[in-house]
Structures are given as structure tokens and as C-alpha cells.
Design a protein around this motif. Structure first.
Motif, PDB file in Angstrom:
ATOM      1  N   ARG A 262       0.552  -1.033  -0.105  1.00  0.00           N
ATOM      2  CA  ARG A 262      -0.098   0.164   0.065  1.00  0.00           C
ATOM      3  C   ARG A 262       0.793   0.998   0.127  1.00  0.00           C
ATOM      4  NH1 ARG A 262      -2.208   4.040  -0.468  1.00  0.00           N
ATOM      5  NH2 ARG A 262      -4.463   4.573   0.226  1.00  0.00           N
ATOM      6  N   TRP A 263       2.156   1.107   0.520  1.00  0.00           N
ATOM      7  CA  TRP A 263       2.941   2.216   0.686  1.00  0.00           C
ATOM      8  C   TRP A 263       3.710   2.557  -0.455  1.00  0.00           C
ATOM      9  CZ3 TRP A 263       4.703   1.765   6.545  1.00  0.00           C
ATOM     10  CH2 TRP A 263       3.945   2.392   7.243  1.00  0.00           C
ATOM     11  N   GLY A 264       3.650   1.624  -1.493  1.00  0.00           N
ATOM     12  CA  GLY A 264       4.287   1.843  -2.954  1.00  0.00           C
ATOM     13  C   GLY A 264       5.698   1.348  -2.865  1.00  0.00           C
ATOM     14  N   LEU A 265       6.119   0.044  -2.306  1.00  0.00           N
ATOM     15  CA  LEU A 265       7.290  -0.375  -2.731  1.00  0.00           C
ATOM     16  C   LEU A 265       7.878  -0.099  -4.057  1.00  0.00           C
ATOM     17  CD1 LEU A 265      10.048  -1.932  -1.609  1.00  0.00           C
ATOM     18  CD2 LEU A 265       8.844  -4.009  -2.106  1.00  0.00           C
ATOM     19  N   VAL A 266       7.124  -0.590  -5.154  1.00  0.00           N
ATOM     20  CA  VAL A 266       7.617  -0.478  -6.343  1.00  0.00           C
ATOM     21  C   VAL A 266       7.768   0.746  -6.852  1.00  0.00           C
ATOM     22  CG1 VAL A 266       7.304  -1.227  -8.713  1.00  0.00           C
ATOM     23  CG2 VAL A 266       6.857  -2.876  -7.068  1.00  0.00           C
ATOM     24  N   ARG A 267       6.958   1.751  -6.474  1.00  0.00           N
ATOM     25  CA  ARG A 267       7.185   3.220  -6.943  1.00  0.00           C
ATOM     26  C   ARG A 267       8.236   3.777  -6.568  1.00  0.00           C
ATOM     27  NH1 ARG A 267       2.589   7.269  -7.153  1.00  0.00           N
ATOM     28  NH2 ARG A 267       4.062   8.164  -8.313  1.00  0.00           N
ATOM     29  N   SER A 268       8.574   3.410  -5.011  1.00  0.00           N
ATOM     30  CA  SER A 268       9.688   4.052  -4.095  1.00  0.00           C
ATOM     31  C   SER A 268      11.059   3.755  -5.051  1.00  0.00           C
ATOM     32  CB  SER A 268       9.738   3.443  -2.973  1.00  0.00           C
ATOM     33  OG  SER A 268      10.404   2.023  -3.142  1.00  0.00           O
ATOM     34  N   PHE A 269      11.142   2.966  -5.969  1.00  0.00           N
ATOM     35  CA  PHE A 269      12.318   2.918  -6.637  1.00  0.00           C
ATOM     36  C   PHE A 269      12.626   3.995  -7.751  1.00  0.00           C
ATOM     37  CE2 PHE A 269      12.161  -1.099  -4.891  1.00  0.00           C
ATOM     38  CZ  PHE A 269      13.313  -1.858  -4.917  1.00  0.00           C
ATOM     39  N   GLU A 270      11.591   4.905  -7.784  1.00  0.00           N
ATOM     40  CA  GLU A 270      11.803   6.164  -8.501  1.00  0.00           C
ATOM     41  C   GLU A 270      12.951   7.097  -7.818  1.00  0.00           C
ATOM     42  OE1 GLU A 270       8.241   7.981  -9.511  1.00  0.00           O
ATOM     43  OE2 GLU A 270       7.277   6.223 -10.003  1.00  0.00           O
ATOM     44  N   VAL A 271      12.839   6.904  -6.602  1.00  0.00           N
ATOM     45  CA  VAL A 271      13.965   7.610  -5.789  1.00  0.00           C
ATOM     46  C   VAL A 271      14.654   6.811  -4.646  1.00  0.00           C
ATOM     47  CG1 VAL A 271      13.986   9.710  -4.220  1.00  0.00           C
ATOM     48  CG2 VAL A 271      11.968   9.827  -5.907  1.00  0.00           C
ATOM     49  N   HIS A 272      16.162   6.627  -5.065  1.00  0.00           N
ATOM     50  CA  HIS A 272      16.696   5.651  -4.295  1.00  0.00           C
ATOM     51  C   HIS A 272      16.634   6.109  -2.682  1.00  0.00           C
ATOM     52  CE1 HIS A 272      18.942   4.112  -7.943  1.00  0.00           C
ATOM     53  NE2 HIS A 272      17.705   3.670  -8.050  1.00  0.00           N
ATOM     54  N   LEU A 273      16.900   7.169  -2.382  1.00  0.00           N
ATOM     55  CA  LEU A 273      16.940   7.426  -0.917  1.00  0.00           C
ATOM     56  C   LEU A 273      15.432   7.159  -0.436  1.00  0.00           C
ATOM     57  CD1 LEU A 273      18.784   8.506   0.996  1.00  0.00           C
ATOM     58  CD2 LEU A 273      17.788  10.666   0.942  1.00  0.00           C
ATOM     59  N   LEU A 274      14.615   7.180  -1.149  1.00  0.00           N
ATOM     60  CA  LEU A 274      13.168   6.721  -0.367  1.00  0.00           C
ATOM     61  C   LEU A 274      13.107   5.178  -0.469  1.00  0.00           C
ATOM     62  CD1 LEU A 274      10.268   7.426   0.358  1.00  0.00           C
ATOM     63  CD2 LEU A 274       9.590   7.293  -1.987  1.00  0.00           C
ATOM     64  N   ALA A 275      13.425   4.432  -1.322  1.00  0.00           N
ATOM     65  CA  ALA A 275      13.523   3.178  -1.633  1.00  0.00           C
ATOM     66  C   ALA A 275      14.283   2.433  -0.583  1.00  0.00           C
ATOM     67  CB  ALA A 275      14.206   2.827  -3.044  1.00  0.00           C
ATOM     68  N   MET A 276      15.353   2.956  -0.119  1.00  0.00           N
ATOM     69  CA  MET A 276      15.844   2.406   1.050  1.00  0.00           C
ATOM     70  C   MET A 276      15.039   2.104   2.359  1.00  0.00           C
ATOM     71  SD  MET A 276      19.613   4.629   0.961  1.00  0.00           S
ATOM     72  CE  MET A 276      20.180   3.912   2.010  1.00  0.00           C
ATOM     73  N   LEU A 277      14.094   3.332   2.461  1.00  0.00           N
ATOM     74  CA  LEU A 277      13.100   3.199   3.719  1.00  0.00           C
ATOM     75  C   LEU A 277      12.165   2.115   3.268  1.00  0.00           C
ATOM     76  CD1 LEU A 277      12.656   6.735   4.366  1.00  0.00           C
ATOM     77  CD2 LEU A 277      14.184   5.168   5.510  1.00  0.00           C
ATOM     78  N   HIS A 278      11.798   1.907   2.221  1.00  0.00           N
ATOM     79  CA  HIS A 278      10.614   0.970   1.988  1.00  0.00           C
ATOM     80  C   HIS A 278      11.172  -0.466   1.815  1.00  0.00           C
ATOM     81  CE1 HIS A 278       7.150   3.343   0.355  1.00  0.00           C
ATOM     82  NE2 HIS A 278       8.058   4.506   0.260  1.00  0.00           N
ATOM     83  N   LEU A 279      12.477  -0.418   1.351  1.00  0.00           N
ATOM     84  CA  LEU A 279      13.195  -1.910   1.354  1.00  0.00           C
ATOM     85  C   LEU A 279      13.479  -2.418   2.897  1.00  0.00           C
ATOM     86  CD1 LEU A 279      15.758  -1.281  -1.323  1.00  0.00           C
ATOM     87  CD2 LEU A 279      13.906  -3.075  -1.295  1.00  0.00           C
ATOM     88  N   GLY A 280      13.886  -1.454   3.666  1.00  0.00           N
ATOM     89  CA  GLY A 280      13.733  -1.905   5.283  1.00  0.00           C
ATOM     90  C   GLY A 280      12.582  -2.325   5.504  1.00  0.00           C
ATOM     91  N   PHE A 281      11.504  -1.517   5.441  1.00  0.00           N
ATOM     92  CA  PHE A 281      10.109  -2.049   5.958  1.00  0.00           C
ATOM     93  C   PHE A 281       9.710  -3.319   5.282  1.00  0.00           C
ATOM     94  CE2 PHE A 281       5.563  -1.909   6.368  1.00  0.00           C
ATOM     95  CZ  PHE A 281       5.668  -1.684   7.598  1.00  0.00           C
TER      96      PHE A 281
END
Length: 404
Positions: A262-281
Motif C-alpha cells: 500500500r505504501w508503494g514499494l515498487v514506486r519508491s524505486f523512482e527515488v533511491h533514498l526513499l526506496a531504502m526506507l521501503h526496502l527496510g520496511f
């Protein structure tokens, strides 16, 4: 504008709480793992080291209570006042409790050689931790929307202090029941509640700031459900009913997977610094599922997975999330662009590779010793590079000339 190396100076450490706390946290990332690395290499080569405590207890103490509290205090002292409408804390208000934490941990590490320093060092750490809790209490409990996250974070940090008291009980008596209580309080009462609370507030917030057409989703029921599951798991284990934790682990795993999507793991890869948080979660759902499977197996009289679920949680969720959050705060509060450079992005994946190595080490027993050595050496390499990249930032003025 890039700052010259000549501007490095220790005085900048005390310019803001995140600087003061993140710098020793970065040191702890390396220092806390060195004794365990020595133990793993000794085991691989058939030697033994003269530990005053069993090495597994030292590893639990340093990994859970040595690394993360500095980063947690640095983040909360920076973010919680803003959540509650206080603005930044007055310069220097955190210095004395910070000094107590530094001094206390110096005593704890010195006790590896001089065991008589262990309990006094722990008492000094307790004093610094308690001081910071007293300092943050009026901020956390101030009426306002920010209290939804500030209060659980403060209460979890109080639970961490209770866990530290349990370590002190273990140091004073040698009774392993105190050590086991310290571990459970540290994981389920302290670290998971803090990391989930911060994720619940910040991941949707950061995502909505950089992703187009993103609608922030952070329902209070999800926060309360996960906090209840964490406390329920810890309580069941402390009561000797670990074979029943699947009753809370599996629903919590489902919630974590739902939020990951729901928080958008896949979309977060557009911004790597954001994706790091999503990957941790993302690791939270996996870890809780592993805990649930392990508990179900125990309910049927079978032992499975060993410490794999714990390391999926600690290295996967806690460490990857901390890497992303601390990198982000460091960049943003030093006046630099909120962008993960190629090295930071690679280190994010390398930490996850360390998590996989450590998990596989619990499943492939024939190669366990070698895999554990690779995992701990991998950790030291990863965070050696991370420290080289980020620690100098805490010793320089902001790139944009602003205070802090």
C-alpha cells in the motif's frame, strides 16, 4: 558547495543533536561487531577467546543496545519536537546526557578487559538514557496531532531503558533470566515499536513529498495493531509460551505485507533514498512470517529456523531502515541534496546481502561457521564504507551555511 576537508572540527558535533548521536552511532556500527568478528574467526579456526561473559550475551548486548539507541535518540531529538510544533531544541541541551552515554559505553567496552567496570559503565549509560527520557517527556506528551507517534516512540524508549535495567540485573547476578528478559524487551518492547512508529509516520510522508499523485496512508489502527502484536509476542515469550506467538506474528506479518504494498514499494524505486526506507520496511513482513512459521512448528513439537527470524528482523528491517533514515537525516540537515549517491545505494543492497548470509547460516548448518564469518566481515566492510562517507559530515558546518 563541497566543504573543504580543512573544515573538519569536533566542535561541529555539538551543533545539533543528530550530529552528536549519529557520530557515536556510526562508531558503534563497527565497534559493536568487532568482538563478535573475533569470536567467529576463533570458532572457524578451532580456537577459544577468554570471555568473562558468554560471547552470545555480549553480542546481544552490543547489537541491540549499543548500535540503535544512538541513532534513535538522534532522530527523536531532531524529529519529535517538530512533530509536536516545538521547532528545534535549544543548542547544547542534550550535551550532558550525551556525555553520560559516551562515558558509560566507554566503561562497558573497557569491561571486556576489566570486568569490574561493566556494572558501573552500565549505570552511567542508564543515567544518560533516563535523562534524555525526562527531557523528551514534555515534548512527547504535549497535546496535538504529533502525539499519535511521539507518545509510542517515547514509551518504547522507556521500555528500552527497562531492558537496559535487565542487563544490569544480569551483570550483577549472572542469572540468564535477566539476559533473556533484556533481549525480549529490546526487540519487542523497544526496537520494533520505535522502528514501526517512525516508519508509520515518515514513509508515507516522505513518499508523498517526492512521488506524484501519492496519497499518504497511515491509519492509526495499523499503528496500534502492530504495537499490540510486538508487545504480545514479547509477553508470550517471557511467559514461556513462544509456541503461541504465531497467533500474533502471522496477522502482524499480513499487516506488514499489506502496508509494504500500500505504501508503494515498487514506486519508491523512482527515488533511491526513499526506496531504502521501503526496502527496510519490506523485511518486517518477511521476519514476522518467519517467526510465525517457527512458532507454529514449535506448537507441533518441531524446532525450525534457529535465529533466522531474529536476524531477518534486526539486520533486515532495523538495520536497513536505520541506514536509510540516518543517511536521509544526515544529508537533509547538512544542507546537501536528498539523493542517495551510487555508493549509498549499493551499501543498502550490501546490508541486505549480509542479512541473507546470516539467515542462510541458520539453515545451512554444514557451512554455518564460514557463513557467519562472511556475514560479520561483510557487515564491517559495508559500514566501514558508510562511516567513511557520512562521519565527516558531522564534523563540518552545513553546506548551505545555516545553523545546525
Amino acid at each position: 558547495m563541497k566543504q573543504s576537508e580543512s573544515t573538519l572540527h569536533p566542535r561541529w558535533l555539538l551543533a545539533a543533536p543528530h550530529r552528536a548521536m549519529f557520530f557515536p552511532g556510526a562508531v558503534q556500527l563497527l565497534l559493536a561487531m568487532l568482538p563478535w568478528a573475533a569470536e567467529m574467526v576463533a570458532r572457524l579456526t578451532g580456537q577459544s577467546l577468554p570471555w568473562a561473559w558468554p560471547p552470545a550475551w555480549w553480542h546481544a548486548l552490543l547489537a541491540l543496545y549499543g548500535i540503535f539507541p544512538f541513532f534513535i535518540f538522534g532522530f527523536l531529538l531532531t524529529a519529535m519536537p517538530r512533530w509536536q510544533g516545538y521547532g528545534d531544541l535549544p543548542t547544547g541541551i542534550f550535551v550532558r546526557p550525551w556525555a553520560l552515554l559516551i562515558a558509560g559505553w566507554g566503561g562497558v567496552y573497557a569491561s571486556l578487559l576489566l570486568p569490574a567496570l561493566r556494572l558501573p559503565g552500565m549505570v552511567v549509560v542508564f543515567a544518560g538514557w533516563a535523562w534524555l527520557l525526562v527531557m523528551m517527556a514534555p515534548i512527547a506528551f504535549r497535546a496535538g496531532n504529533g502525539r499519535l507517534h511521539a507518545v509510542p516512540a517515547w514509551l518504547a524508549t522507556l521500555a528500552g531503558l527497562m531492558g537496559w535495567c535487565a542487563w544490569m540485573g544480569f551483570a550483577a547476578t549472572g542469572d540468564g533470566a535477566w539476559g533473556r528478559a533484556a533481549v525480549e524487551l529490546g526487540v519487542w518492547g523497544f526496537l520494533l515499536p520505535v522502528f514501526f512508529t517512525v516508519s508509520h509516520r515518515m514513509i508515507p510522508f516522505f513518499s508523498s513529498a517526492v512521488l506524484s499523485d501519492y496519497v499518504a496512508f497511515r491509519p492509526p489502527w495499523a499503528l496500534f495493531m502492530m504495537l499490540g502484536a510486538a508487545l504480545g509476542h514479547g509477553l508470550l515469550v517471557l511467559l514461556g509460551e513462544s509456541q503461541l506467538t504465531w497467533l500474533v506474528d502471522l496477522p502482524a506479518a499480513g499487516l506488514a505485507v499489506f502496508l509494504t504494498v500500500r505504501w508503494g514499494l515498487v514506486r519508491s524505486f523512482e527515488v533511491h533514498l526513499l526506496a531504502m526506507l521501503h526496502l527496510g520496511f519490506m523485511w518486517l513482513g518477511l521476519a514476522l512470517a518467519l517467526f510465525g512459521v517457527q512458532s507454529l512448528a514449535a506448537w507441533q513439537g518441531n524446532a525450525l529456523l534457529g535465529l533466522a527470524p531474529l536476524h531477518a528482523l534486526v539486520i533486515g528491517m532495523f538495520t536497513v531502515t536505520a541506514l536509510g533514515m540516518v543517511s536521509r537525516v544526515t544529508l537533509g540537515h547538512s544542507g546537501q541534496a536528498l539523493t542517495a549517491d551510487p555508493m549509498t545505494w549499493r551499501l543498502c543492497w550490501a546490508v541486505q546481502a549480509v542479512a541473507v548470509l546470516r539467515i542462510v547460516g541458520e539453515l545451512w548448518l554444514a557451512a554455518q561457521s564460514a557463513l557467519l564469518v562472511l556475514a560479520v566481515l561483510g557487515w564491517l566492510v559495508v559500514f566501514g564504507f558508510w562511516a567513511k562517507r557520512y562521519m565527516p559530515v558531522y564534523l563540518r558546518p552545513r553546506a548551505d551555511g545555516r545553523p545546525g
